[in-house]
Each structure stands twice: as structure tokens, then as C-alpha cells.
Design an enzyme around this catalytic site. Structure first.
Site, PDB file in Angstrom:
ATOM      1  N   SER A   1       1.638  -9.846  -0.909  1.00  0.00           N
ATOM      2  CA  SER A   1       1.063  -8.393  -0.778  1.00  0.00           C
ATOM      3  C   SER A   1       1.473  -7.823   0.808  1.00  0.00           C
ATOM      4  O   SER A   1       1.707  -6.672   0.571  1.00  0.00           O
ATOM      5  CB  SER A   1      -0.100  -8.300  -1.063  1.00  0.00           C
ATOM      6  OG  SER A   1      -1.199  -9.248  -0.088  1.00  0.00           O
TER       7      SER A   1
ATOM      8  N   LYS B   1       0.814  -1.205   0.076  1.00  0.00           N
ATOM      9  CA  LYS B   1      -0.156   0.116   0.025  1.00  0.00           C
ATOM     10  C   LYS B   1       0.845   1.156  -0.095  1.00  0.00           C
ATOM     11  O   LYS B   1       0.384   2.337  -0.489  1.00  0.00           O
ATOM     12  CB  LYS B   1      -0.975  -0.033   1.265  1.00  0.00           C
ATOM     13  CG  LYS B   1      -2.030  -1.109   1.167  1.00  0.00           C
ATOM     14  CD  LYS B   1      -3.199  -0.998   1.918  1.00  0.00           C
ATOM     15  CE  LYS B   1      -4.303  -1.631   1.668  1.00  0.00           C
ATOM     16  NZ  LYS B   1      -4.231  -2.999   1.626  1.00  0.00           N
TER      17      LYS B   1
ATOM     18  N   GLU C   1     -10.656   6.517   2.240  1.00  0.00           N
ATOM     19  CA  GLU C   1     -11.510   5.441   2.764  1.00  0.00           C
ATOM     20  C   GLU C   1     -10.703   4.454   3.454  1.00  0.00           C
ATOM     21  O   GLU C   1      -9.669   4.169   2.924  1.00  0.00           O
ATOM     22  CB  GLU C   1     -12.460   5.013   1.844  1.00  0.00           C
ATOM     23  CG  GLU C   1     -12.079   3.699   1.042  1.00  0.00           C
ATOM     24  CD  GLU C   1     -10.858   4.158   0.062  1.00  0.00           C
ATOM     25  OE1 GLU C   1     -10.603   5.464  -0.200  1.00  0.00           O
ATOM     26  OE2 GLU C   1      -9.948   3.206  -0.737  1.00  0.00           O
TER      27      GLU C   1
HETATM   28  C1  LIG Z   1      -5.165  -4.053   1.141  1.00  0.00           C
HETATM   29  C2  LIG Z   1      -4.558  -5.241   1.062  1.00  0.00           C
HETATM   30  C3  LIG Z   1      -4.817  -6.165  -0.226  1.00  0.00           C
HETATM   31  C4  LIG Z   1      -6.282  -5.716  -0.948  1.00  0.00           C
HETATM   32  O1  LIG Z   1      -5.994  -5.069  -1.809  1.00  0.00           O
HETATM   33  P1  LIG Z   1      -5.659  -4.975  -3.330  1.00  0.00           P
HETATM   34  O2  LIG Z   1      -6.020  -3.575  -3.641  1.00  0.00           O
HETATM   35  O3  LIG Z   1      -6.520  -6.130  -4.060  1.00  0.00           O
HETATM   36  O4  LIG Z   1      -4.241  -5.317  -3.346  1.00  0.00           O
HETATM   37  C5  LIG Z   1      -4.112  -7.181  -0.271  1.00  0.00           C
HETATM   38  N1  LIG Z   1      -3.075  -7.606   0.558  1.00  0.00           N
HETATM   39  C6  LIG Z   1      -2.645  -6.793   1.602  1.00  0.00           C
HETATM   40  C7  LIG Z   1      -1.669  -7.316   2.502  1.00  0.00           C
HETATM   41  C8  LIG Z   1      -3.438  -5.707   1.868  1.00  0.00           C
HETATM   42  O5  LIG Z   1      -2.993  -4.905   3.062  1.00  0.00           O
END
Ligand SMILES: *Cc1c(COP(=O)(O)O)cnc(C)c1O
Length: 405
Positions: free
Chosen positions: A387, A105, A127
Site C-alpha cells: 500500500s 491514498k 480527518e
Molecule cells: C493509510 C494507509 C493504510 C491504511 O488505510 P486503508 O484504508 O486500510 O488502506 C495502509 N497503508 C498505507 C501505506 C497507508 O498510508
């Protein structure tokens, strides 16, 4: 100022994979700008400002430099030998869990905050659902010395008290939203409402590849650093080849879109993994939500359904329009993972590799575990975007495991 590359010029006659959306902001038949009149000009101004910034070496250089010195980029890839021995497929993790604030993020919020500053704006709004994007935005606002207001459904503020405290610690103001279902969907509406009234000095820092054009495009470009780095890193590991499969979890779809962006023009198969309880691409229907046309979870009357899964970060009833387009043209495939497989994958990666994944990322891991030796032939290579890290999830996972024992 550098010339914009073709793929970065909005207004192509037709969108194509990896390119910009067309002049109406459409990726194929998805996307667009379904907003009240009062926001049309704001979106158009933002589009122009972003195209100008993205083509400007000054902006790009400053962004790269901040992502390096503050964000922890480039993030490494990890060739997971124990998992690979075990599953018979070579699994390479792209380690977004090692970025500042523990997920991808940061790439998005730093890019948008820098853009807002360039546009002369001194306030960010956002948001948030589980609170992760709110924390990331509050982080960027603190770092750039900007004011920050985060809209969060009232129910979510109670479920995620610690993240409310984190945002306040970072100097942000958290506004609980008590309308509708008091969750993420309502927080987006409230943030859009704020933006209508404050657009002069405020930038709406949206959290994923969603919303009205140009947001899905901006967020994808800002997250494409994941895919660009991965492609280079994989070629180093794989003697010049690209991975056979590229896998990422999909909530709104930003980490997946950023990852895929590096591989759209290769022969890698692209797989997005949704939560079974929030699978807009698998179970949704075309509709309009939050200013965009996309696949949306809705009932037969067009009433938006609540998404629900083990990981709050994937609980969004829609999905970015570019994913709906990539699914439509067959360039990417979208699959789902169930909560119980996700829990097992969470524990598996921790025990096998000493990496505790975010529950969101564990969806992608779960799919690889399930399909190894099936859809994923023995000996194939898989790049998986991790992620985020799972520290935020350990208490929840402990409770879930205790409950099932
Ligand atoms: C917010 C988040 C997601 C989901 O968001 P995407 O926009 O689909 O990438 C996935 N993994 C983590 C660790 C997150 O913080």
C-alpha cells in the site's frame, strides 16, 4: 453519458460481493447512514452526485488522465524472485508505494476532489490520524486550487509534527482537536461537525472505506483501480490465471477493498491483515461508529477502545462495513500480524528485494512470511498490495531496532 453498470447502481434489493450496497447503504447487515438529521440530505446529495459522475465518461476520463499524468498510474507489479525462492511461494507485489505521495491514498483524494469540483464546492475538509490522509488531501487541494482544512487529534499533531508541516507547506490549515482522546476518532467527529455547518461549499473528503453511506462505496470504487490493474497484470504474468491468494493490510480497509474489488468474482482467496492491536474484524463487535454499523473495538459497555500498533496508519478502532460483510459471508478472511513480525518483515523486504515497505504494508508481508508452507502451499501464487513506501517509517524503525538490541 454512459449507463451505469449493474454493479454500480445503488438500490439493488440485496447487496452482493462486489456490488453496490442496498438502498439503505447496507452491505449485508453492515454500513448504513447513522447521522444526525442535518447530514442526511448532504449524504443523499453526495450519493446522487457520485452515481452521476461515476456513470459519466467525462468524469471517469478526467480522473484516469489525472491519475496517469499526476498520480503515477498504472503502478507496476513486481514478481519478487528472491522472496519467492526463499519462501517457496510466488509473491507478486502491487506497487502502490510508487504512486504520488507514496501510497494508494492519492487514488481516493483525486477522485473526491474532482467530484467536489463537479458539485461546485471549493473547499475540502479531512480527518487524519498519522497525517498521511491529511497530506494526500492537502496535495489534491493544492493541485485543484481548493481550500483545505485538516482535523487532527492534538496528540497526533505532536507525534507527527513533520506531517503537520507538510500539510501547511501544501497550503492546508491544520486544526488540532483537543476533545476526547485527541486522536483519529475525535478528528473524524470534528470533521463531521464542520461538514454539518459548511456543507454548501465544502466536501468532506473521508480517508477510507468508512463513515456513513455513500462514503464506503465511493472510496471503494475510487480504489478499485488497484484491483482492476492488478487483475490484468497478474493474468499477464500467470498465463491467464488469477493468483491463488490476494493479500492486503487493513486499517479502515481502503487499499484492501480496492484490491479485493478486482478479484471478488474469481476463485482467489482474499486475505485482509489487521494489526493485532487494532483488529476490529478479529476482536471487535458490531456497533455504530462514525455514521456506520460495522465491527468496532469496544468494551462490554459499548465504550470505543483505542487501537494501538506499531503503525499509526492502522490505528482505527473500526473497519469499513464492506469488510465486515465479506467476513460475515466468508468471502474474505481476516487475520492479524504482531508488531515484532511486522518489524522483521519490514527489514526482510528491504534486504531481499530492495523495497522498504510502509509499516502498514509490512503487516501483509509478515503474514505471507509466517504462512508460507503452511496456509500458503508451496508453489502457490500470492498477489500482495504494497500500500505504501516506508520512507516515513525509517526513523521510527531505527529507534525500535536500537531499543531491542
Ligand atoms: C493509510 C494507509 C493504510 C491504511 O488505510 P486503508 O484504508 O486500510 O488502506 C495502509 N497503508 C498505507 C501505506 C497507508 O498510508
Amino acid at each position: 453519458m454512459a449507463e451505469p453498470r449493474d454493479s454500480e447502481t445503488v438500490g439493488n434489493a440485496r447487496s452482493r460481493p462486489g456490488g453496490a450496497p442496498d438502498a439503505r447503504g447496507m452491505f449485508g447487515s453492515f454500513g448504513g447512514r447513522f447521522v444526525p438529521e442535518s447530514l442526511v440530505a448532504a449524504c443523499a446529495t453526495l450519493e446522487e452526485a457520485f452515481l452521476d459522475a461515476w456513470a459519466d465518461e467525462g468524469y471517469r476520463g478526467e480522473l484516469d488522465s489525472i491519475l496517469r499524468s499526476y498520480g503515477g498510474r498504472p503502478t507496476p507489479v513486481t514478481d519478487c524472485e528472491r522472496v519467492s525462492d526463499d519462501l517457496g511461494v510466488r509473491v507478486i507485489l502491487k506497487r502502490e508505494d510508487l504512486a504520488h505521495t507514496g501510497s494508494h491514498k492519492i487514488n481516493n483524494v483525486v477522485g473526491q476532489a474532482l467530484l467536489a469540483k463537479r458539485m461546485g464546492k471549493s473547499r475540502l475538509i479531512a480527518e487524519t490520524g498519522a497525517g498521511q490522509h491529511g497530506v494526500a488531501t492537502a496535495t489534491a487541494a493544492a493541485m485543484f486550487g481548493m481550500d483545505c482544512t485538516v482535523y487532527m487529534g492534538e496528540i497526533d499533531t505532536r507525534r507527527q509534527e513533520l506531517n503537520v508541516f507538510r500539510m501547511e507547506l501544501l497550503g492546508a490549515q491544520v486544526c488540532p482537536v483537543s476533545s476526547g482522546s485527541q486522536t483519529l476518532k475525535d478528528a473524524v467527529n470534528e470533521a463531521l461537525r464542520d461538514w454539518v455547518a459548511s456543507v454548501e461549499g465544502t466536501h468532506y473528503c473521508i480517508g477510507s472505506v468508512m463513515g456513513p453511506h455513500p462514503f464506503p462505496f465511493i472510496v471503494r470504487q475510487l480504489q478499485s483501480v488497484i484491483g482492476e490493474e492488478s487483475r490484468r497484470q497478474c493474468r499477464e504474468l500467470l498465463e491467464g490465471k488469477d493468483p491463488d491468494f490476494v493479500v492486503a493490510c487493513v486499517g479502515g480497509g481502503s487499499n484492501a477493498a480496492g484490491t479485493f474489488a478486482g478479484f471478488l468474482d474469481t476463485s482467489s482467496r482474499l486475505i485482509g491483515v489487521e494489526a493485532a492491536g487494532g483488529a476490529a474484524l478479529t476482536s471487535g463487535m458490531p456497533g455504530v461508529l462514525h455514521g456506520m454499523k460495522s465491527q468496532i473495538l469496544q468494551d462490554e459497555f459499548g465504550q470505543i477502545l483505542e487501537a494501538s500498533s506499531i503503525s499509526a496508519g492502522l490505528d482505527y478502532p473500526g473497519v469499513g462495513p464492506e469488510h465486515a460483510y465479506l467476513a460475515e459471508i466468508g468471502r474474505a478472511d481476516y487475520v492479524t500480524a504482531q508488531d515484532d513480525e511486522v518489524l522483521a518483515a519490514f527489514e526482510y523486504l528491504a534486504k531481499r528485494e530492495g523495497i522498504i515497505p510502509a509499516l502498514e504494508s509490512a503487516h501483509a508481508v509478515a503474514w505471507v512470511i509466517r504462512e508460507a508452507g503452511r496456509l500458503l502451499p508451496d508453489g502457490s501464487t500470492v498477489l500482495l498490495t504494497l500500500s505504501g513506501r516506508g520512507d516515513k517509517d525509517v526513523a521510527q524503525v531505527r529507534d525500535l531496532m536500537n531499543a531491542t538490541r
